[in-house]
Design a protein around this motif. Structure first.
Motif, mmCIF file in Angstrom:
data_model
loop_
_atom_site.group_PDB
_atom_site.id
_atom_site.type_symbol
_atom_site.label_atom_id
_atom_site.label_comp_id
_atom_site.label_asym_id
_atom_site.label_seq_id
_atom_site.Cartn_x
_atom_site.Cartn_y
_atom_site.Cartn_z
ATOM 1 N N VAL A 209 34.919 47.781 42.675
ATOM 2 C CA VAL A 209 34.568 46.361 42.714
ATOM 3 C C VAL A 209 35.833 45.552 42.954
ATOM 4 N N PHE A 210 35.783 44.667 43.948
ATOM 5 C CA PHE A 210 36.903 43.797 44.276
ATOM 6 C C PHE A 210 36.533 42.349 43.959
ATOM 7 N N LEU A 211 37.452 41.636 43.316
ATOM 8 C CA LEU A 211 37.333 40.192 43.144
ATOM 9 C C LEU A 211 38.271 39.567 44.164
ATOM 10 N N GLY A 212 37.714 39.085 45.264
ATOM 11 C CA GLY A 212 38.549 38.730 46.399
ATOM 12 C C GLY A 212 39.064 40.010 47.030
ATOM 13 N N SER A 213 40.375 40.149 47.076
ATOM 14 C CA SER A 213 40.979 41.387 47.592
ATOM 15 C C SER A 213 41.579 42.239 46.480
ATOM 16 N N ALA A 214 41.328 41.861 45.219
ATOM 17 C CA ALA A 214 41.916 42.559 44.072
ATOM 18 C C ALA A 214 40.905 43.521 43.457
ATOM 19 N N LEU A 215 41.313 44.762 43.284
ATOM 20 C CA LEU A 215 40.458 45.777 42.670
ATOM 21 C C LEU A 215 40.416 45.553 41.159
ATOM 22 N N ILE A 216 39.210 45.347 40.608
ATOM 23 C CA ILE A 216 39.094 45.058 39.179
ATOM 24 C C ILE A 216 38.277 46.098 38.417
ATOM 25 N N GLU A 244 27.228 47.523 36.560
ATOM 26 C CA GLU A 244 28.623 47.114 36.424
ATOM 27 C C GLU A 244 28.830 45.695 36.949
ATOM 28 N N VAL A 245 28.187 45.364 38.059
ATOM 29 C CA VAL A 245 28.305 44.014 38.620
ATOM 30 C C VAL A 245 27.735 42.983 37.654
ATOM 31 N N GLN A 246 26.603 43.298 37.035
ATOM 32 C CA GLN A 246 26.006 42.374 36.074
ATOM 33 C C GLN A 246 26.943 42.143 34.893
ATOM 34 N N TRP A 247 27.546 43.219 34.382
ATOM 35 C CA TRP A 247 28.483 43.089 33.254
ATOM 36 C C TRP A 247 29.699 42.257 33.653
ATOM 37 N N LEU A 248 30.241 42.519 34.838
ATOM 38 C CA LEU A 248 31.406 41.763 35.296
ATOM 39 C C LEU A 248 31.070 40.288 35.481
ATOM 40 N N THR A 249 29.850 40.002 35.901
ATOM 41 C CA THR A 249 29.428 38.611 36.061
ATOM 42 C C THR A 249 29.453 37.880 34.726
ATOM 43 N N TYR A 250 28.956 38.552 33.680
ATOM 44 C CA TYR A 250 29.000 37.955 32.344
ATOM 45 C C TYR A 250 30.443 37.742 31.883
ATOM 46 N N LEU A 251 31.296 38.730 32.125
ATOM 47 C CA LEU A 251 32.688 38.649 31.704
ATOM 48 C C LEU A 251 33.430 37.534 32.438
ATOM 49 N N LEU A 252 33.217 37.436 33.742
ATOM 50 C CA LEU A 252 33.866 36.391 34.530
ATOM 51 C C LEU A 252 33.378 35.003 34.124
ATOM 52 N N LYS A 253 32.122 34.913 33.720
ATOM 53 C CA LYS A 253 31.602 33.627 33.246
ATOM 54 C C LYS A 253 32.314 33.204 31.965
ATOM 55 N N ASP A 254 32.586 34.166 31.080
ATOM 56 C CA ASP A 254 33.351 33.851 29.864
ATOM 57 C C ASP A 254 34.765 33.387 30.198
ATOM 58 N N LEU A 255 35.305 33.880 31.314
ATOM 59 C CA LEU A 255 36.645 33.484 31.754
ATOM 60 C C LEU A 255 36.604 32.277 32.683
#
Length: 373
Positions: A209-216, A244-255
């Motif tokens: 999974v990449f956020l932009g061009s960064a591997l997260i 995994e995408v759903q979990w990352l979405t929740y985490l990014l929302k917290d951030l």
């Protein structure tokens, strides 16, 4: 102090919005604080010191054995000291490096080789390599393969583990780079290798999974059940990826990262994409567990957008199999890793230029070097 504990990650605590945002990450007694407002950080440190007598280590440099280097271009995370400690303890500091962590086409089996008299050394090495995958995603598949034999390792498994040591000795300071000012959209690559396990005939799930061009985020894991076709294996990999995408979405929302567009999920199997977008159950899919059809639900909700790509463009391919050198180098380059500790090209090139006279040859070389830099 008014912090909210994240439901996605219980170790993460957040507070405030915008310029007043403050994030606190806790692992036992190690604490990492981030905020655009330094006064908020100082206020938090004072409060914690009054309660617990903390030790202020200043700007982020090391955290849980991970080295962090921040400059105007972005953030680099690596485990150079940790890697050198592994090589030193294993006696591989002066070994001959290799270009790939695993021989292409080599498959490990539990019955191959002679059982080790000291299985503890193998278990310790694999455990240390598992933590190294936190900043070395390119060795994830091989370490996943070695982890399957910690209960009864053989000399062949140990030899395969030693090849990883020879590989990381090539560039012990290699790590992940997170560039500044990147466009924040999730780009996801999902892949599987059908029936790759010769013993159980189970498939391997691999995604990144990449956020932009960064591997997260990335994973290489054997599937829990046997798939009847490559399409089913790819569909099961998609289900794990979507979770995994759903979990990352929740985490990014917290951030406080706002994802305005659906995550683009790339898959190189058109049949798996068709199964995910077809809302009618039929003979080919009725035996698949209901929880796998979470892919259909998230497509309908707009969380993800499924896109088909050719196998040659599949970034996650290196998380499902051992690749030959040329393909492996391409795979590593797509992950966005870099080695800050590698010798700089500029000094070497400038030395070469200085040795040349101001003639035509020297001018041509200088022009070439400037263009490369």
């Amino acid at each position: 102090m008014g912090f909210n504990q994240s439901k996605a990650d219980p170790s993460l605590f957040t507070k405030g919005y915008g310029s007043e945002f403050l994030a606190l990450l806790i692992y036992v007694d190690d604490i990492l604080v981030a905020s655009p407002n330094l006064s908020l950080i100082q206020e938090l440190k004072t409060h914690l010191d009054n309660a617990f007598k903390i030790k202020d280590l200043g700007t982020l440099g090391f955290f849980l054995g991970i080295e962090a280097h921040l400059d105007s271009s972005g953030l680099n995370l690596c485990q150079r000291k940790y890697t050198l400690d592994i090589l030193s303890d294993s006696g591989f500091l002066d070994c001959k490096p290799v270009s790939t962590p695993m021989v292409p086409g080599h498959h490990l089996d539990k019955d191959n080789g002679t059982p080790l008299s000291d299985a503890g050394s193998y278990k310790r090495l694999v455990g240390r390599l598992l933590y190294l995958t936190a900043t070395r995603p390119e060795i994830t598949y091989v370490v996943q393969q070695l982890s399957q034999f910690v209960d009864a390792p053989t000399n062949e498994h140990f030899t395969a583990a030693h090849r990883i040591l020879r590989y990381i000795n090539k560039a012990p300071g290699q790590g992940i780079f997170y560039p500044k000012g990147d466009h924040l959209q999730l780009k996801v690559f999902s892949d599987s290798d059908w029936a790759t396990c010769s013993t159980t005939r189970k498939s391997i799930t691999g995604f990144c999974v990449f956020l932009g061009s960064a591997l997260i985020s990335w994973r290489s894991k054997k599937q829990a059940t046997v798939s009847r076709s490559s399409s089913e294996a790819e569909y099961r990999a998609l289900a794990a990826t979507v979770c995994e995408v759903q979990w990352l979405t929740y985490l990014l929302k917290d951030l406080q990262v706002d994802l305005s567009r659906p995550a683009a999920v790339f898959c190189d199997n058109k049949s798996a994409v068709a199964i995910a977008e077809n809302h009618v159950f039929h003979e080919r899919t009725k035996h698949i567990e209901i929880d796998c059809h979470i892919v259909r639900e998230k497509v309908t909700q707009g969380l993800i957008k499924l896109l088909s790509i050719p196998s040659s463009s599949q970034v996650a391919d290196g998380f499902t199999k051992a690749l030959p050198t040329s393909m492996f180098n391409l795979f590593v380059s797509k992950l966005g890793v870099q080695d800050l500790h590698a010798p700089a090209y500029r000094g070497v090139l400038e030395d070469n230029v200085n040795k040349e006279e101001k003639g035509e040859k020297g001018n041509k070389l200088n022009s070439l070097y400037v263009n490369q830099l």
